[in-house]
Design a protein around this motif. Structure first.
Motif, PDB file in Angstrom:
ATOM      1  N   UNK A  84      -6.226  -6.050   8.199  1.00 32.24           N
ATOM      2  CA  UNK A  84      -5.433  -5.178   9.056  1.00 32.24           C
ATOM      3  C   UNK A  84      -4.463  -4.377   8.197  1.00 32.24           C
ATOM      4  N   UNK A  85      -4.140  -3.210   8.650  1.00 31.05           N
ATOM      5  CA  UNK A  85      -3.079  -2.403   8.059  1.00 31.05           C
ATOM      6  C   UNK A  85      -1.824  -2.628   8.884  1.00 31.05           C
ATOM      7  N   UNK A  86      -0.750  -2.994   8.210  1.00 32.45           N
ATOM      8  CA  UNK A  86       0.420  -3.437   8.970  1.00 32.45           C
ATOM      9  C   UNK A  86       1.693  -3.088   8.228  1.00 32.45           C
ATOM     10  N   UNK A 133       2.824   4.478  10.151  1.00 32.88           N
ATOM     11  CA  UNK A 133       2.014   4.495   8.937  1.00 32.88           C
ATOM     12  C   UNK A 133       2.157   3.148   8.222  1.00 32.88           C
ATOM     13  N   UNK A 134       1.035   2.530   7.889  1.00 33.63           N
ATOM     14  CA  UNK A 134       1.054   1.199   7.275  1.00 33.63           C
ATOM     15  C   UNK A 134       1.480   1.289   5.818  1.00 33.63           C
ATOM     16  N   UNK A 137      -7.539   7.255   7.790  1.00 36.36           N
ATOM     17  CA  UNK A 137      -7.035   5.885   7.853  1.00 36.36           C
ATOM     18  C   UNK A 137      -5.653   5.854   7.210  1.00 36.36           C
ATOM     19  N   UNK A 138      -4.867   4.907   7.605  1.00 34.75           N
ATOM     20  CA  UNK A 138      -3.518   4.773   7.074  1.00 34.75           C
ATOM     21  C   UNK A 138      -2.521   4.341   8.120  1.00 34.75           C
ATOM     22  N   UNK A 193       0.846  -1.186   0.000  1.00 33.28           N
ATOM     23  CA  UNK A 193       0.000   0.000   0.000  1.00 33.28           C
ATOM     24  C   UNK A 193       0.885   1.241   0.000  1.00 33.28           C
ATOM     25  N   UNK A 194       0.296   2.345  -0.423  1.00 37.36           N
ATOM     26  CA  UNK A 194       0.983   3.616  -0.305  1.00 37.36           C
ATOM     27  C   UNK A 194       0.996   4.039   1.165  1.00 37.36           C
TER      28      UNK A 194
END
Length: 595
Positions: free
Chosen positions: A51-53, A28-29, A17-18, A3-4
């Motif tokens: 999940x953002x990881x 920041x993910x 979100x991020x 992801x960016x």
């Protein structure tokens, strides 16, 4: 998936979100972690967590416990061999190192006395194996394997594949017809990631072509490379199959034992073989050992303990999650966190939704339309059909196929004639697989009945699949009679003589043109006419031949278009990289700087 690394305001969630959403992690993910459950007995899939990881975590363990609470039995975790996923392996003490015993499972946290098997994705592993061969060129097999298989040498040489491609370069009909220069030598990363590129090289026909080249060049070292290619093709055909044709079962005990021996044998070969001049141990070897150990455990669990009738190993690939990520990437190749979550939500809901009955696109069905607005269109179509018929008859009369002479048969080399014989067997096999009506008498008349092999049947006899089939069903194709071979050979010569002029046909049916003009080849043959088998053979052949001719014309047109284009000023992997490289190369004059 990547992801960016940025924060965006999400209108759906009404917040920014991020940032990383995994516990005990901050920042920041730059990656999205999706945990998806997929069925083995019935093919279903559903996303259960996102999940953002920045890296893998123990969250996978928690989802197994939650899955068990609703009755799902998690038996395996499939992923590629990226750095994040290898960290998950390490946390579970899963290893396939050279000097250690293979550990491919860990205790199930939700069910006692059961294990969860870790499987590297077989598709990614297949591409890694091909890339390993291309980069290192030489693979040295263990001596006991060489002696057991009766191989002439211990070295698998990737350059042999290039030799085969160059040898068949002047032939239109090739044994390894899938080989292309850009498949053998992948200069771009995206080409290496293409599954078709790998399957074109690790193909059964490539192995057969290398064995045939060994006899043609009187160099037995090609046989070792051919044997290794066929071994990899057989293994990946088994582990990637999605149908019952190659499913593992115990109905035939001999085939079952061969299947288990194949999987364990591949693991042993990859463990002890030496890659490159220095004999290094590569990641593909480690992944192959873990995959084979997990597959053997799953086969024993499902067929032994669970008493399944059969097991389709292709159900354990990561296609389900790859398809999900592909749908997410349709909006952006590398989305930001907000778009990633929004796309994932839409896709997940679409997977469990059904069509609404009585929607506006359903037909009413209460009565006929008040106005037949197609009446005029039908009349015009009828008039065009009459014109087309008369014009097509004229084209056919002006392009009648002449009877062949003996000199015409010199158009094909002995190598190509063997390919034609193999194609004839493929035609008969295709007719048997289709729903076309044929009887045993018809099929029996097309087969070769002599005790000695047909002079042109060398390729067909090499194409055996004894590892996963019984000896009586080992032959992939059918050895056809000399009459069928001569008919297909005549059809191939006629096709080459008249195909260019058929490109100018505007009204005539090209396939029908060849079939009707070549029915004379069955004049004095012993092929029965009860089910029009002769016409079906020619029709099936020209269906495939016209398709391949279309591909050939397309490749020629692509080469001409590339030759007419201006050479690129900067040779980079993408337009964006090339743009930055060109910008950096621009020299700004001092006068402009002063302004």
């Amino acid at each position: 998936m990547s992801l960016k690394a940025e924060q965006r305001y999400c209108h759906s969630l009404k917040k920014f979100v991020g940032r990383v959403t995994l516990p005990t992690h901050t920042g920041i993910a730059d990656k999205g972690l999706v945990i998806l459950l997929a069925g083995i007995q019935r093919r279903w899939k559903v996303s259960v967590a996102v999940y953002l990881s920045k890296k893998r975590s123990e969250e996978v363990k928690k989802q197994k416990v939650k899955a068990a609470s609703v009755g799902a039995n998690v038996v395996g975790v499939t992923s590629d061999m990226g750095a994040d996923n290898l960290a998950l392996w390490k946390s579970k003490e899963v290893t396939g190192s050279k000097n250690k015993d293979v550990v491919s499972s860990f205790p199930n946290p939700a069910r006692e006395n059961l294990n969860v098997y870790v499987l590297p994705d077989a598709v990614h592993l297949m591409k890694a194996a091909k890339s390993m061969m291309e980069s290192n060129k030489i693979i040295t097999l263990p001596e006991d394997i060489v002696e057991e298989e009766g191989l002439p040498s211990a070295n698998v040489n990737y350059n042999h594949i290039d030799d085969l491609f160059q040898h068949e370069g002047g032939n239109e009909l090739k044994v390894a017809f899938r080989l292309r220069d850009y498949n053998i030598h992948c200069n771009k990363q995206f080409k290496k990631m293409n599954v078709g590129t790998t399957k074109a090289v690790l193909c059964h026909r490539t192995g057969v072509g290398l064995k045939l080249l060994a006899e043609e060049m009187n160099d037995p070292t090609y046989e070792t490379t051919g044997w290794f290619i066929i071994l990899l093709n057989t293994f990946f055909e088994l582990v990637l199959c999605r149908h019952r044709g190659l499913a593992v079962s115990k109905f035939n005990e001999d085939v079952y034992l061969k299947t288990v021996q194949l999987v364990s044998g591949v693991a042993d070969i990859f463990h002890r073989m030496k890659v490159g001049q220095d004999g290094d141990y590569k990641p593909a070897q480690r992944g192959m050992r873990v995959l084979c150990k997990s597959l053997l455990g799953l086969i024993e669990y499902f067929l032994g303990e669970r008493k399944y009738a059969y097991l389709i190993l292709g159900r354990f690939t990561s296609d389900c999650i790859e398809n999900l990520f592909s749908c997410v990437r349709l909006s952006q190749p590398i989305p930001n966190a907000a778009m990633f979550l929004q796309c994932l939500k839409d896709i997940t809901l679409a997977q469990i939704s059904v069509a609404v009955k009585g929607s506006s696109y359903d037909y009413e069905g209460n009565g006929p339309l008040p106005v037949d607005f197609l009446q005029e269109a039908r009349q015009r179509a009828h008039d065009r059909a009459l014109t087309k018929f008369s014009e097509s008859v004229q084209e056919l009369m002006e392009n009648a196929i002449r009877p062949h002479q003996e000199s015409d048969y010199q158009m094909l080399s002995p190598w190509e004639k063997m390919v034609v014989y193999d194609m004839a067997g493929s035609v008969i096999a295709a007719i048997l697989k289709s729903n076309s009506t044929v009887c045993e008498i018809c099929i029996g008349a097309t087969k070769w009945k002599a005790d000695t092999p047909h002079p042109a049947a060398l390729i067909t006899r090499m194409k055996k699949f004894t590892l996963l089939r019984s000896e009586e069903n080992a032959m992939l194709q059918i050895c056809v009679s000399d009459e069928v071979f001569h008919a297909i050979l005549t059809a191939e010569i006629s096709f080459r003589l008249y195909r260019e002029r058929t490109l100018k046909f505007e009204y005539a049916d090209v396939k029908q043109f060849f079939v009707e003009n070549l029915m004379y080849v069955w004049g004095n043959s012993l092929i029965p006419s009860c089910h029009e088998l002769g016409r079906k053979i020619l029709t099936t052949y020209f269906d495939a031949r016209l398709k391949e001719f279309g591909k050939l014309k397309r490749e020629v047109a692509d080469k001409e278009n590339q030759a007419s284009r201006k050479p690129p000023t900067v040779n980079k992997s993408s337009k964006s990289v090339a743009k930055h490289a060109l910008a950096d190369s621009v020299t700004v004059s001092s006068s402009i700087v002063r302004l």
